[in-house]
Scaffold this active site. Structure first.
Site, mmCIF file in Angstrom:
data_model
loop_
_atom_site.group_PDB
_atom_site.id
_atom_site.type_symbol
_atom_site.label_atom_id
_atom_site.label_comp_id
_atom_site.label_asym_id
_atom_site.label_seq_id
_atom_site.Cartn_x
_atom_site.Cartn_y
_atom_site.Cartn_z
ATOM 1 N N HIS A 115 0.807 -1.205 0.000
ATOM 2 C CA HIS A 115 0.000 0.000 0.000
ATOM 3 C C HIS A 115 0.844 1.261 0.000
ATOM 4 O O HIS A 115 0.343 2.336 0.324
ATOM 5 C CB HIS A 115 -0.964 -0.007 1.192
ATOM 6 N N GLY A 116 2.144 1.114 -0.294
ATOM 7 C CA GLY A 116 2.984 2.287 -0.505
ATOM 8 C C GLY A 116 3.394 3.036 0.741
ATOM 9 O O GLY A 116 3.276 4.263 0.806
#
Lengths: 184, 134
Positions: free
Chosen positions: A149-150
């Site tokens: 999810h970065g």
């Protein structure tokens, strides 16, 4: 006692105190003995020697060059051992004053500035962040980047950007020699 | 059972709900015993003491024991080497079993040599045999 009782003076406390002393002494010795006897039973429920042996991992760090990192398994989790460059150490120390989501000083997260040891599990949803291999993306802050999810972690393993709420945790460890670390 | 008196409120509170103190008072102090008891009567309470030891060590041993044919030996080795004080619990249980038999046989022997119950057992042999316990 039977034949001395009728002649005993009521005011005499002699027999009373001696009996009390014997009672207290017996109680004390009995309590101490019960405690000593109970301890092996209680201690047998503590982690056994073979279980404790699994709780630590010895890592040889002699082959890690500056700028490199290795991943070791400790209690079934990946642990990042990274030998930081001078630039990375400086960047981590400089960012102590930055706006951190989970404020922590770089100095509190290391034992030797060169060596950064972290549990490599993203604090968002448990993926293993990238950044251990030279070709991996390391995110905007030169540390680790979680591909799920970065989340971006900096060179001290602190969360700087993305959904993760907390820094990468630092496990307990000691340097047993200059080239060996015992994690756990 | 009614002879137990205490001024300690904690003891009284516990005793009203679980009459453990009056039970101890009854069996250890109140209960009438013949005045001609001798040291041979110790073997009864000694056997009871060993029974408690056997129950305790047995429960704590079985926490680490596996009865499966392929695991039993290894689990006993682990008890002896790795479990804290496992060697002590196992040896207590082993020797406690032998002691239990010794004490119980001596305890049964009293039936042959004394007339406690006024129902003297006619044959000593039958009273020592476990198959005649009634």
């Amino acid at each position: 006692m039977a034949d001395s009782a009728p002649n005993a003076q009521p005011s005499s406390m002699d027999g009373q105190t001696r009996r009390d002393f014997l009672l207290y002494a017996t109680t004390a010795v009995g309590a101490a003995g019960t405690g000593l006897a109970l301890w092996p039973f209680v201690h047998s429920m503590n982690p056994a020697a073979d279980t404790l042996a699994l709780s630590t991992t010895d890592v040889d760090i002699s082959a890690i060059q500056t700028g490199q990192a290795i991943t070791v398994v400790w209690r079934g989790k990946p642990v990042f051992v990274r030998r930081r460059t001078e630039a990375e150490i400086a960047a981590a120390a400089k960012d102590d004053k930055a706006d951190l989501r989970d404020p922590a000083k770089d100095g509190d997260r290391i034992k030797k500035p060169e060596w950064l040891i972290l549990i490599g599990v993203c604090t968002h949803l448990g993926c293993v962040p990238l950044g251990q291999k030279p070709a991996d993306p390391r995110g905007d802050f030169g540390g680790w980047f979680c591909p799920c999810h970065g989340s971006h972690y900096d060179t001290s393993g602190r969360i700087r950007k993305g959904p993760a709420p907390l820094n990468l945790p630092v496990p307990q460890y000691v340097f047993t020699t200059d080239t060996t670390v015992r994690i756990g | 059972m009614s002879g137990f008196k205490t001024n300690n409120k904690v003891v009284a509170w516990v005793d009203q709900r679980l009459p453990i103190f009056s039970m101890m008072h009854h069996s250890a102090i109140e209960y009438p015993t013949p005045r001609n008891l001798n040291y041979w009567w110790n073997f009864g309470s000694l056997a009871g003491f060993i029974l408690v030891i056997m129950l305790l060590t047995g429960i704590f041993l079985v926490m680490n024991y596996s009865s499966h044919t392929s695991l039993a030996f290894d689990s006993v080795e682990r008890i002896m080497r790795d479990v804290n004080y496992g060697w002590l619990l196992r040896y207590l249980h082993m020797n406690g079993a032998s002691m239990f038999f010794i004490l119980v046989y001596i305890h049964i022997m009293l039936t042959c040599t004394t007339d406690r119950t006024r129902l003297r057992v006619k044959s000593c042999g039958s009273s020592v045999s476990p198959f005649s316990w009634r």
